[in-house]
Design a protein around this motif. Structure first.
Motif, short mmCIF file in Angstrom:
data_model
loop_
_atom_site.label_atom_id
_atom_site.label_comp_id
_atom_site.label_asym_id
_atom_site.label_seq_id
_atom_site.Cartn_x
_atom_site.Cartn_y
_atom_site.Cartn_z
N THR A 217 6.19 -1.25 -7.87
CA THR A 217 5.19 -0.92 -8.88
C THR A 217 4.07 -1.96 -8.81
O THR A 217 4.30 -3.11 -8.42
N SER A 218 2.89 -1.53 -9.19
CA SER A 218 1.74 -2.45 -9.11
C SER A 218 1.10 -2.59 -10.47
O SER A 218 -0.09 -2.43 -10.64
N GLY A 219 1.92 -2.85 -11.48
CA GLY A 219 1.40 -2.98 -12.83
C GLY A 219 0.44 -4.14 -12.97
O GLY A 219 0.40 -5.05 -12.14
N THR A 220 -0.34 -4.10 -14.04
CA THR A 220 -1.35 -5.13 -14.25
C THR A 220 -0.77 -6.40 -14.87
O THR A 220 -1.44 -7.43 -14.91
N THR A 221 0.45 -6.31 -15.38
CA THR A 221 1.09 -7.50 -15.94
C THR A 221 2.54 -7.53 -15.48
O THR A 221 3.14 -6.52 -15.15
N GLY A 222 3.14 -8.72 -15.47
CA GLY A 222 4.54 -8.86 -15.11
C GLY A 222 4.77 -8.77 -13.62
O GLY A 222 3.88 -8.47 -12.84
N LEU A 223 6.02 -9.06 -13.23
CA LEU A 223 6.39 -9.03 -11.82
C LEU A 223 6.63 -7.60 -11.37
O LEU A 223 7.11 -6.76 -12.14
N PRO A 224 6.33 -7.28 -10.11
CA PRO A 224 6.56 -5.92 -9.62
C PRO A 224 8.04 -5.57 -9.65
O PRO A 224 8.92 -6.42 -9.51
N LYS A 225 8.32 -4.28 -9.85
CA LYS A 225 9.68 -3.76 -9.77
C LYS A 225 9.79 -2.92 -8.50
O LYS A 225 8.87 -2.19 -8.15
N ALA A 226 10.93 -3.00 -7.84
CA ALA A 226 11.14 -2.25 -6.60
C ALA A 226 11.79 -0.91 -6.92
O ALA A 226 12.95 -0.86 -7.32
N ALA A 227 11.04 0.16 -6.76
CA ALA A 227 11.54 1.50 -7.03
C ALA A 227 12.24 2.07 -5.80
O ALA A 227 11.72 1.97 -4.68
N ARG A 228 13.40 2.66 -6.01
CA ARG A 228 14.15 3.27 -4.91
C ARG A 228 13.55 4.65 -4.59
O ARG A 228 13.31 5.45 -5.50
N VAL A 229 13.34 4.91 -3.32
CA VAL A 229 12.80 6.19 -2.87
C VAL A 229 13.73 6.75 -1.80
O VAL A 229 13.87 6.17 -0.72
N SER A 230 14.39 7.86 -2.10
CA SER A 230 15.32 8.47 -1.17
C SER A 230 14.58 9.32 -0.14
O SER A 230 13.38 9.61 -0.28
N HIS A 231 15.29 9.74 0.90
CA HIS A 231 14.71 10.65 1.88
C HIS A 231 14.33 11.98 1.22
O HIS A 231 13.36 12.63 1.64
N HIS A 232 15.07 12.36 0.19
CA HIS A 232 14.73 13.60 -0.51
C HIS A 232 13.36 13.51 -1.16
O HIS A 232 12.56 14.44 -1.10
N ARG A 233 13.08 12.37 -1.78
CA ARG A 233 11.78 12.20 -2.43
C ARG A 233 10.66 12.20 -1.40
O ARG A 233 9.59 12.77 -1.64
N VAL A 234 10.88 11.57 -0.26
CA VAL A 234 9.87 11.58 0.79
C VAL A 234 9.59 13.02 1.23
O VAL A 234 8.43 13.41 1.42
N MET A 235 10.63 13.80 1.39
CA MET A 235 10.46 15.20 1.79
C MET A 235 9.73 16.00 0.71
O MET A 235 8.81 16.78 1.01
N MET A 236 10.10 15.80 -0.54
CA MET A 236 9.46 16.56 -1.62
C MET A 236 7.99 16.18 -1.75
O MET A 236 7.12 17.05 -1.88
N TRP A 237 7.69 14.89 -1.74
CA TRP A 237 6.30 14.45 -1.87
C TRP A 237 5.43 15.06 -0.78
O TRP A 237 4.37 15.63 -1.04
N THR A 238 5.87 14.90 0.46
CA THR A 238 5.04 15.34 1.59
C THR A 238 4.92 16.85 1.66
O THR A 238 3.83 17.39 1.89
N HIS A 239 6.02 17.56 1.46
CA HIS A 239 5.99 19.02 1.58
C HIS A 239 5.27 19.67 0.40
O HIS A 239 4.57 20.67 0.57
N TRP A 240 5.46 19.12 -0.78
CA TRP A 240 4.77 19.69 -1.95
C TRP A 240 3.26 19.57 -1.78
O TRP A 240 2.52 20.53 -1.99
N PHE A 241 2.79 18.41 -1.38
CA PHE A 241 1.35 18.22 -1.21
C PHE A 241 0.81 19.02 -0.04
O PHE A 241 -0.32 19.50 -0.07
N ALA A 242 1.61 19.15 1.00
CA ALA A 242 1.17 19.98 2.13
C ALA A 242 0.96 21.41 1.67
O ALA A 242 0.02 22.09 2.11
N GLY A 243 1.81 21.88 0.77
CA GLY A 243 1.61 23.22 0.23
C GLY A 243 0.36 23.35 -0.60
O GLY A 243 -0.33 24.38 -0.57
N LEU A 244 0.02 22.30 -1.35
CA LEU A 244 -1.16 22.35 -2.21
C LEU A 244 -2.47 22.26 -1.42
O LEU A 244 -3.44 22.93 -1.74
N ILE A 245 -2.50 21.42 -0.37
CA ILE A 245 -3.76 21.20 0.34
C ILE A 245 -3.87 22.03 1.61
O ILE A 245 -4.94 22.10 2.22
#
Length: 610
Positions: A217-245
């Motif tokens: 995370t890149s918040g404006t205050t505090g230390l960054p938190k490390a968010a877990r991103v699975s292969h499923h999320r990578v697939m959903m993000w990329t394929h969903w946006f590919a469908g939109l654009i």
């Protein structure tokens, strides 16, 4: 707002969807096609649990081998060359004994090789932590500590940056340098490995549920938190946006956002690569070179952060701005007044605004292009509802509860916190952070019924009768003054419409002897800026409680690397003239008056009635 993109977020489950009218209905046909395209591309992801994104790109490379994939300042990789390089990196990882589930940290600037590294390593089950190249010392050390990497892959030109963090680490991880010209680099060590796709018996079995990335995370205050991103999320993000654009092999995405974040590093490049297109990768944004670079590179798509578009609308006329081929600009954080000016001045055919968070379980998409909205869900998708807006209690910073202890859904037009429903479905699973305590703080239970679970977004939203969502403010940025809640974004929008205001950063400050926090605005202004005109405009455009009581005129306003405004230090310094050389003012007797030591003493001593 940090960025992420699982399934779309329909409206409040209590409400009926209503058909849009007016200008929105004219875009219905094309917007419906976008929704259907996104649904079609994501429909079968779960049916193939071992089909991860690097494997999908192997198929793309076979179909478009010689076409450009990644176009950097110093290097261009075709789809086949990108595949060859990531396969060499994958085999290198196996030869180094990196095991499935282990973490490798990546510290490199924007370049084509960046994507090749994490695609190759995630292919064999390694989780890659994408480090912010702007961090130094203890901040960078914190990000390394929470990731606990087996080793660090770092660009040689960032050696001093990495060295600043090492003294703050309890254990020193192994470092692998990446410098194509060096003999001992990753490039050299992987040069002799095979470039063809990995065979089924060559690599461990990696599934969609396995971890792929850690994105901070890149918040404006505090230390960054490390968010877990699975292969499923990578697939959903990329394929969903590919469908939109709907990318084609002729499309080129102009990407000057950090590759260590979800939008710049996964969504923007991944969605276009799926269509056989290419990504123009730049290390950073340059307002003076933007239009010339967009035109010369042949870009047809631009991934924006709203602040970039504001910079461009404020820039002097550029002859190159009329010679671009952009067909679509997509991103988040576009303010309404910037949207209209940006689209009109630069003749942008279509803007696709969205809302999401890297760790989030819901996202919103403004497919119709309604100015100012972050998204809408069409009636035919209303049953896929993971989203709810509930009333917010400004005193506690939590959602308000009724007598039964349940959260209270908002009415149309009422601001409240946006929640995302959690379930066992992959796209609605909160994957959390590396910190269990931080993860637990994001989950809200017993919201609508006993035992249910929802993720807090930390964002205040409104939803209108047509189903369009509008961002109001971040919780914590909104403050209470004179018994009223003040949304900093709404005050900032009013300030940005005043002639001479280049940028406004609005926040609340504590004033001795008063309850709540008073509004203060740090402004970057143009020569000839008129304080009297500003005061008159605020009197007309904002209710008394929302008008900035204090002003600070700054030469420049601080931003994070993703162009979010930094408010913490400004709020801490407040309106004390001893803490800054910037001119400070207070709204007093119908005008903004300069704050000197004597006037500050009256305010701080509680002797001035506000």
């Amino acid at each position: 707002m940090d960025q992420s993109f699982p399934a779309p977020s329909p409206p409040d489950p209590r409400a009926e969807e209503r058909e849009p009218d007016g200008a929105v209905s004219a875009a219905r046909a094309s917007s419906t096609a976008g929704w259907l395209g996104a649904l079609a591309r994501t429909a079968r992801i779960d049916a193939h649990p071992q089909r991860i994104f690097p494997l999908v790109l192997d198929t793309v490379a076979a179909e478009h081998p010689g076409a450009p994939a990644l176009i950097g300042g110093d290097e261009t990789l075709s789809h086949s060359a990108l595949a060859a390089r990531r396969n060499r990196y994958a085999r290198w990882a196996l030869a180094r004994g990196l095991a499935k589930g282990e973490t490798v940290a990546l510290l490199m600037r924007n370049c084509p090789d960046y994507l090749a590294v994490w695609l190759g390593l995630t292919r064999v089950g390694v989780c890659v932590a994408l480090l912010n190249t702007n961090l130094r010392g203890s901040g960078l050390a914190h990000c390394l500590a929470v990731a606990a990497p087996r080793l660090i892959i770092a660009a040689a030109d960032l050696a001093e940056v990495l060295a600043s963090a090492l003294p703050h680490l309890a254990e020193q991880p192994e470092i692998v340098w990446q410098d194509p010209a060096a003999q001992a680099s990753l490039a050299a060590a992987s040069a002799d490995f095979g470039e063809d796709p990995l065979g089924p018996d060559e690599a461990p079995s990696v599934t969609l549920r396995d971890p792929a990335l850690l994105i901070y995370t890149s918040g404006t205050t505090g230390l960054p938190k490390a968010a877990r991103v699975s292969h499923h999320r990578v697939m959903m993000w990329t394929h969903w946006f590919a469908g939109l654009i709907d990318p084609t092999p002729d499309d080129r995405m102009y990407d000057c956002l950090p590759l260590y974040h979800s939008v710049g590093g996964v969504v923007a490049p991944g969605s276009v690569l799926l269509g056989g297109g290419s990504v123009v990768i730049r290390e950073k944004f340059s307002a003076s070179r933007f239009w010339a670079d967009v035109g010369e590179s042949g870009a047809t798509l631009f991934q924006y952060i709203g602040e970039l578009c504001r910079y461009l609308t404020l820039a002097a006329p550029d002859p190159a701005e009329a010679r671009h081929r952009l067909r679509l600009c997509t991103g988040n954080g576009m303010r309404p007044e910037v949207w209209e000016a940006f689209q009109a001045r630069f003749a942008i055919p279509r803007i696709l605004e969205f809302y999401a968070a890297t760790e989030g379980t819901l996202s919103l998409y403004n497919v119709e292009g309604k100015v100012g909205a972050v998204g809408r869900v069409p009636p035919f998708m209303a049953r896929r509802s993971p989203a709810l807006i509930v009333r917010h209690d400004a005193a506690t910073g939590l959602p308000a509860r009724d007598a039964r202890g349940r959260c209270i859904p908002t009415e149309f037009g009422e601001a409240g916190e946006l929640l995302g429903r959690l379930s066992d479905r992959a796209e609605y699973t909160f994957e959390g952070y590396t910190s269990a305590a931080e993860s637990a703080r994001k989950v809200l239970r017993d919201v609508i019924e006993p035992g249910d679970a929802w993720m807090r977004t930390g964002d205040l939203m409104r939803r209108d009768a047509q189903g369009f969502f509008t961002f109001v403010d971040r919780i914590g940025d909104t403050f209470r003054w004179k018994g009223e809640n003040v949304a900093t974004t709404e005050v900032a929008e009013a300030l940005h419409r005043v002639a001479g205001v280049r940028e406004a950063n609005v926040y609340g400050v504590a004033v001795p002897g008063t309850e709540g926090r008073a509004g203060m605005a740090a402004l970057s202004v143009e020569p000839g800026f008129d304080l009297a005109h500003l005061h008159a405009a605020m009197t007309t455009r904002l209710p008394a409680y929302a008008r900035p009581l204090f002003l600070r005129l700054c030469a420049e306003l601080g931003h994070t690397e993703t162009f979010k405004q930094k408010k913490g230090a400004l709020a801490e310094e407040g309106f004390d003239p001893e803490r800054t050389d910037d001119p400070l003012y207070i709204d007093r007797d119908g005008a903004y008056r300069r704050i000197d030591a004597a006037l500050y003493g009256q305010i701080a001593g509680g002797r001035l009635r506000l």
